[in-house]
Design a protein around this motif. Structure first.
Motif, PDB file in Angstrom:
ATOM      1  N   TYR A  11      48.107  -6.494   9.219  1.00  0.00           N
ATOM      2  CA  TYR A  11      46.959  -5.627   9.499  1.00  0.00           C
ATOM      3  C   TYR A  11      45.612  -6.174   9.060  1.00  0.00           C
ATOM      4  N   THR A  12      45.530  -7.481   8.861  1.00  0.00           N
ATOM      5  CA  THR A  12      44.231  -8.074   8.531  1.00  0.00           C
ATOM      6  C   THR A  12      44.139  -9.465   9.139  1.00  0.00           C
ATOM      7  N   ILE A  13      42.919  -9.874   9.444  1.00  0.00           N
ATOM      8  CA  ILE A  13      42.766 -11.257   9.897  1.00  0.00           C
ATOM      9  C   ILE A  13      42.137 -12.107   8.794  1.00  0.00           C
ATOM     10  N   MET A  14      41.822 -11.475   7.651  1.00  0.00           N
ATOM     11  CA  MET A  14      41.101 -12.185   6.604  1.00  0.00           C
ATOM     12  C   MET A  14      42.019 -12.955   5.661  1.00  0.00           C
ATOM     13  N   GLU A  15      43.252 -12.538   5.599  1.00  0.00           N
ATOM     14  CA  GLU A  15      44.140 -13.114   4.599  1.00  0.00           C
ATOM     15  C   GLU A  15      45.551 -13.251   5.206  1.00  0.00           C
ATOM     16  N   TYR A  16      46.060 -14.460   5.297  1.00  0.00           N
ATOM     17  CA  TYR A  16      47.370 -14.721   5.896  1.00  0.00           C
ATOM     18  C   TYR A  16      47.575 -13.985   7.240  1.00  0.00           C
ATOM     19  N   PRO A  17      46.697 -14.210   8.191  1.00  0.00           N
ATOM     20  CA  PRO A  17      46.875 -13.508   9.475  1.00  0.00           C
ATOM     21  C   PRO A  17      48.030 -14.117  10.293  1.00  0.00           C
ATOM     22  N   LEU A  18      48.444 -13.409  11.323  1.00  0.00           N
ATOM     23  CA  LEU A  18      49.439 -13.946  12.241  1.00  0.00           C
ATOM     24  C   LEU A  18      48.887 -15.196  12.925  1.00  0.00           C
ATOM     25  N   THR A  19      49.775 -16.096  13.274  1.00  0.00           N
ATOM     26  CA  THR A  19      49.334 -17.331  13.927  1.00  0.00           C
ATOM     27  C   THR A  19      49.202 -17.103  15.436  1.00  0.00           C
ATOM     28  N   SER A  20      48.653 -18.087  16.105  1.00  0.00           N
ATOM     29  CA  SER A  20      48.488 -18.011  17.547  1.00  0.00           C
ATOM     30  C   SER A  20      49.090 -19.257  18.189  1.00  0.00           C
ATOM     31  N   CYS A  21      49.638 -19.085  19.398  1.00  0.00           N
ATOM     32  CA  CYS A  21      50.169 -20.250  20.117  1.00  0.00           C
ATOM     33  C   CYS A  21      49.084 -20.828  21.000  1.00  0.00           C
ATOM     34  N   GLY A  22      48.851 -20.184  22.112  1.00  0.00           N
ATOM     35  CA  GLY A  22      47.821 -20.671  23.024  1.00  0.00           C
ATOM     36  C   GLY A  22      47.641 -19.678  24.145  1.00  0.00           C
ATOM     37  N   CYS A  23      48.432 -18.614  24.105  1.00  0.00           N
ATOM     38  CA  CYS A  23      48.471 -17.689  25.243  1.00  0.00           C
ATOM     39  C   CYS A  23      47.668 -16.415  25.030  1.00  0.00           C
ATOM     40  N   PHE A  24      46.945 -16.340  23.918  1.00  0.00           N
ATOM     41  CA  PHE A  24      46.200 -15.115  23.617  1.00  0.00           C
ATOM     42  C   PHE A  24      45.302 -14.682  24.770  1.00  0.00           C
ATOM     43  N   GLU A  25      45.247 -13.363  24.968  1.00  0.00           N
ATOM     44  CA  GLU A  25      44.344 -12.819  25.981  1.00  0.00           C
ATOM     45  C   GLU A  25      42.905 -12.818  25.482  1.00  0.00           C
ATOM     46  N   ALA A  26      42.747 -12.716  24.176  1.00  0.00           N
ATOM     47  CA  ALA A  26      41.409 -12.664  23.603  1.00  0.00           C
ATOM     48  C   ALA A  26      41.462 -13.267  22.203  1.00  0.00           C
ATOM     49  N   ILE A  27      40.295 -13.642  21.687  1.00  0.00           N
ATOM     50  CA  ILE A  27      40.219 -14.193  20.333  1.00  0.00           C
ATOM     51  C   ILE A  27      39.224 -13.358  19.544  1.00  0.00           C
ATOM     52  N   MET A  28      39.629 -13.080  18.306  1.00  0.00           N
ATOM     53  CA  MET A  28      38.802 -12.279  17.436  1.00  0.00           C
ATOM     54  C   MET A  28      38.291 -13.206  16.339  1.00  0.00           C
ATOM     55  N   VAL A  29      37.000 -13.103  16.038  1.00  0.00           N
ATOM     56  CA  VAL A  29      36.393 -14.023  15.069  1.00  0.00           C
ATOM     57  C   VAL A  29      35.448 -13.265  14.151  1.00  0.00           C
ATOM     58  N   ILE A  30      35.446 -13.636  12.887  1.00  0.00           N
ATOM     59  CA  ILE A  30      34.532 -12.997  11.944  1.00  0.00           C
ATOM     60  C   ILE A  30      33.094 -13.455  12.205  1.00  0.00           C
ATOM     61  N   LEU A  31      32.146 -12.496  12.112  1.00  0.00           N
ATOM     62  CA  LEU A  31      30.713 -12.819  12.167  1.00  0.00           C
ATOM     63  C   LEU A  31      30.115 -12.355  10.845  1.00  0.00           C
ATOM     64  N   PRO A  32      30.081 -13.232   9.832  1.00  0.00           N
ATOM     65  CA  PRO A  32      29.695 -12.806   8.493  1.00  0.00           C
ATOM     66  C   PRO A  32      28.311 -12.147   8.463  1.00  0.00           C
ATOM     67  N   GLU A  33      27.368 -12.661   9.264  1.00  0.00           N
ATOM     68  CA  GLU A  33      26.002 -12.117   9.273  1.00  0.00           C
ATOM     69  C   GLU A  33      25.989 -10.657   9.687  1.00  0.00           C
ATOM     70  N   CYS A  34      26.971 -10.256  10.509  1.00  0.00           N
ATOM     71  CA  CYS A  34      26.992  -8.889  11.018  1.00  0.00           C
ATOM     72  C   CYS A  34      28.015  -8.035  10.277  1.00  0.00           C
ATOM     73  N   ASN A  35      28.691  -8.642   9.307  1.00  0.00           N
ATOM     74  CA  ASN A  35      29.691  -7.919   8.539  1.00  0.00           C
ATOM     75  C   ASN A  35      30.793  -7.332   9.444  1.00  0.00           C
ATOM     76  N   GLY A  36      31.088  -8.046  10.514  1.00  0.00           N
ATOM     77  CA  GLY A  36      32.095  -7.529  11.441  1.00  0.00           C
ATOM     78  C   GLY A  36      32.754  -8.643  12.243  1.00  0.00           C
ATOM     79  N   PHE A  37      33.393  -8.237  13.351  1.00  0.00           N
ATOM     80  CA  PHE A  37      34.107  -9.197  14.196  1.00  0.00           C
ATOM     81  C   PHE A  37      33.577  -9.176  15.621  1.00  0.00           C
TER      82      PHE A  37
END
Ligand code: SF4
Ligand code: NI
Ligand code: NI
Length: 733
Positions: A589-615
């Motif tokens: 339930y988090t992407i910040m600490e030990y998140p699930l891995t990805s292969c290559g087939c993801f429909e979307a990618i989620m990325v942290i934007l530290p300046e905005c305090n969000g994703f």
């Protein structure tokens, strides 16, 4: 060995063409002018994969051309006998480098000669290089076996009719058909276009380019499969080539006269382990020490050429025989039936239509019974309409009601696989068309039953013993049964809503992608769909019951380590074992600490934007820049391959609607940027979820998109003005 001499001569010619083109481009644009294939993180893929050189500017091509020249063996005397294939292989590789230089420089033309789309537009059939969105979408078909491989066709058939026959045969075998080059000014893709055959990635008939050098797009595709799914490092040419030889089942079919430049391409393909099968007489060579099968097979008659190629390349293709009067296979899935081409249509909000799977008792199902109740399609005038109700009753000792939707969702594919039959939607919003051609070939309503019977029996053999299909076209009956269907859908939805991660004691793994990403393990939870978006917890559970030895296995949920972040001992252990010891722990339930891995087939990618305090979340269809400074393609390169990258995660689109969506990081309230189209596509579920979370329905309008900006600085004022909740949440670090 004459072919070796011919290949070397051809390579010399293509390398000098590249030299000319490069000289011209340098004079016209200068060495610092950018040059690239569209929308890719793999630069010029053959050059990148084999040499590790990332060509970004015209000047970067200079050392590549030098390498190509260094690889070129001296031009042989005519009919010189060469003792082995070595020099020809080198010449082949030099050819591919030169091909890529020539093709990449074409993209500097205004407009470029290629459509850069997935299907022909405005009369231009030539698509050019596949971008990364196409690669990932199609790549997964190579992974899951829906596409066993590809045929690179160079030249043209003696007649259009033969061209169509060869294309259809390859489609029926589910192979991709990559077309380039011409014979006497004509190419196979043009022949197909003249015959009205639908071209493009969706029908697997891909016209790359008319120039002989466009053949390199096939090998570029193969190289990128190795780099993206096989996690091969750029420049590790041995592994790129071995990966292709062992896992990508491809071959070249040469139609018509084979000149020196075509020999040179064939030699390039042999480097990848792809043999050439020709319809003309070309000299046979059997080099020693390279590999065990024939590299060149000549004089093959057109009606044997596909089966011969498959045999030479050592491909095993199993096709379920479906008793319908039209061609049948996954390659026909992407075909559309336009209004003007249709004989009849069903549903599409114009007539009532639905489909339903019902679990029945043994005595209620007569195996193989197919019944049509109501008028058939020959009773309606061309372009007419009929209601449609497809009811499939199944019985099996291991059948469970939970599998009904899983089976039902496959109807879409099963029916679409028939050539000239088109299917869209599911449940009571289906829309089906039968083309004039399919009707003329004898396709009738009962064939829906034949298709469903054959496919359900073969694909769900482990859980289903009996299948009976009833097809209603009688309006009154369709309306009555649709009511029953709607009650069934409502029951299923209620059950799905009840399903939660807490309510089950078992999750399921998916390791389908390990054929290409060997350390990647997906764990599918009731509230988290697999990152490809195609495997839900119910799907994985059903797949396990259907095939207990397949790539979906139960993962017990035991020994809680962190309930809030979602970490269990038993899950860690499973992942450790199945990732070959590379991943020790995972928080669901988090992407910040030990998140699930990805292969290559993801429909979307989620990325942290530290300046905005969000994703931010970017979907693969979006080609533009994003506020993290990377496009989807570039991001994909750093997220995939089965590694854990805190702050980055591949996801399935539906995960956004989950109550568990990065719960431990603050959930939906953290989403600050999405591409506009993606946001609109997701709007209904996002609004519902935002309301549940107490964020208000208008939360969706607080999420910035590319029209607001594509840098953190650009979107921050917007987030502030809208009062986006992420700005006042706890810092992410
Ligand atoms: Fe691949 Fe994961 Fe989808 Fe399975 S669930 S097919 S492993 S992406
Ligand atoms: Ni070989
Ligand atoms: Ni995958």
């Amino acid at each position: 060995r004459i072919i070796a001499a011919a290949a070397i001569r051809g390579a010399h010619r293509i390398v000098s063409r590249a030299e000319e083109a490069l000289k011209e481009a340098l004079a016209k644009y200068g060495p610092d002018h950018p040059v690239a294939f569209p929308n890719t993180g793999y630069y010029l893929p053959v050059i990148y994969g084999i040499t590790g050189i990332a060509v970004e500017k015209i000047g970067d091509m200079i050392p590549v051309l030098e390498q190509a020249k260094a690889l070129l063996p001296p031009e042989p005397e005519p009919r010189l006998w060469l003792p082995y294939l070595g020099p020809a292989l080198d010449a082949g590789m030099a050819t591919l480098f030169a091909d890529e230089i020539i093709e990449a420089l074409k993209y500097l033309e205004d407009p470029p000669p290629y459509t850069m789309t997935s299907a022909p537009v405005n009369g231009n059939i030539w698509l050019g290089a596949a971008d990364d969105a196409i690669l990932r979408k199609r790549g997964i078909e190579f992974v899951d076996g829906t596409a066993p491989g590809f045929a690179a066709i160079i030249g043209a058939a003696p007649t259009n009719e033969i061209a169509v026959r060869i294309a259809r045969e390859l489609q029926e075998k589910s192979l991709y058909v990559f077309m380039s080059a011409s014979t006497d000014g004509k190419s196979m893709a043009e022949q197909l276009a003249e015959e009205g055959v639908e071209l493009g990635w969706d029908t697997r008939l891909v016209p790359f380019g008319k120039d002989i050098t466009a053949t390199v797009f096939s090998l570029g595709f193969a190289t990128r499969v190795a780099l993206s799914f096989g996690n091969v490092k750029p420049g590790d040419f041995r592994r790129v080539l071995l990966y292709n030889k062992n896992r990508v089942f491809a071959f070249v079919i040469a139609l018509g006269h084979v000149d020196d430049e075509k020999y040179a391409q064939a030699a390039g393909a042999i480097n990848f382990g792809f043999p050439t099968i020709a319809d003309t007489d070309i000299p046979q060579i059997l080099p020693y020490g390279v590999c065990t099968y024939e590299h060149v097979v000549s004089n093959v008659p057109h009606d044997k050429i596909v089966s011969r190629a498959i045999e030479v390349r050592g491909l095993k293709i199993t096709v379920t025989k479906v008793p319908v009067p039209v061609a049948y296979g996954p390659a026909f899935e992407g075909e559309s039936v336009r209004k003007g081409d249709m004989h009849v249509e069903f549903g599409g909000q114009r007539t009532p239509a639905f489909e339903l799977v019902r679990t029945r008792e043994a005595h209620e199902v007569e195996d193989g019974k197919i019944e049509v109740i109501g008028p058939d399609v020959d009773s309606v005038p061309e372009g007419g309409r009929l209601p449609l109700g497809i009811v499939v009753d199944v019985y099996g000792r291991k059948m469970q009601e939970d599998f009904e939707p899983v089976i039902e969702r496959r109807f879409h594919y099963f029916i679409n696989y028939a050539q000239g039959v088109w299917h869209m939607g599911q449940r009571d919003i289906i829309w089906v068309r039968i083309s004039k051609a399919a009707f003329k070939a004898g396709f009738r309503v009962r064939h829906f039953g034949d298709i469903l019977y054959a496919k359900i029996k073969s694909e769900f053999a482990n859980v289903i013993d009996r299948v009976q299909v009833t097809i209603y076209t009688d309006e009154e009956k369709v309306l009555a049964l649709r009511e029953e269907a709607r009650q069934a859908y409502a029951r299923r939805d209620a059950r799905l809503k009840e399903l939660s991660d807490e309510a089950v004691d078992t999750f399921y793994s998916c390791t389908l992608c390990q054929t290409f990403a060997p350390t990647h393990v997906c764990i599918v939870l009731p509230e988290r769909v697999g990152l490809c978006g195609a495997v839900s917890w119910l799907d994985a559970k059903a797949a396990y019951e259907i095939n207990p030895h397949g790539c979906n296995q139960p993962v017990p949920k035991k020994g809680v380590i962190d309930e809030w972040k979602g970490q269990w001992e038993s899950c860690n252990q499973f992942i450790y074992e199945h990732s070959r010891g590379t991943i020790e722990r995972v928080n669901f339930y988090t992407i910040m600490e030990y998140p699930l891995t990805s292969c290559g087939c993801f429909e979307a990618i989620m990325v942290i934007l530290p300046e905005c305090n969000g994703f931010m979340i970017v979907n693969r269809e979006y080609p533009g820049m994003t506020p993290c400074g990377m496009t989807f393609s570039t991001l994909a390169g750093s997220v995939g391959g089965g590694v854990q990258t805190p702050g980055f995660m591949g996801i399935g689109k539906a995960y956004l609607a989950s109550k568990k969506f990065v719960r431990a990081d603050g959930g939906l309230a953290r989403v600050v940027w999405m591409p506009k189209e993606f946001k609109e596509q997701m709007r209904p579920v996002l609004e519902e979820r935002a309301e549940e979370e107490g964020l208000g329905r208008d939360f969706v309008d607080k999420i910035a998109d590319e029209t607001v900006g594509v840098t953190a600085e650009e979107i921050l004022p917007f987030l502030e003005e809208k009062g986006h909740p992420a700005l006042t949440m706890d810092p992410l670090f």
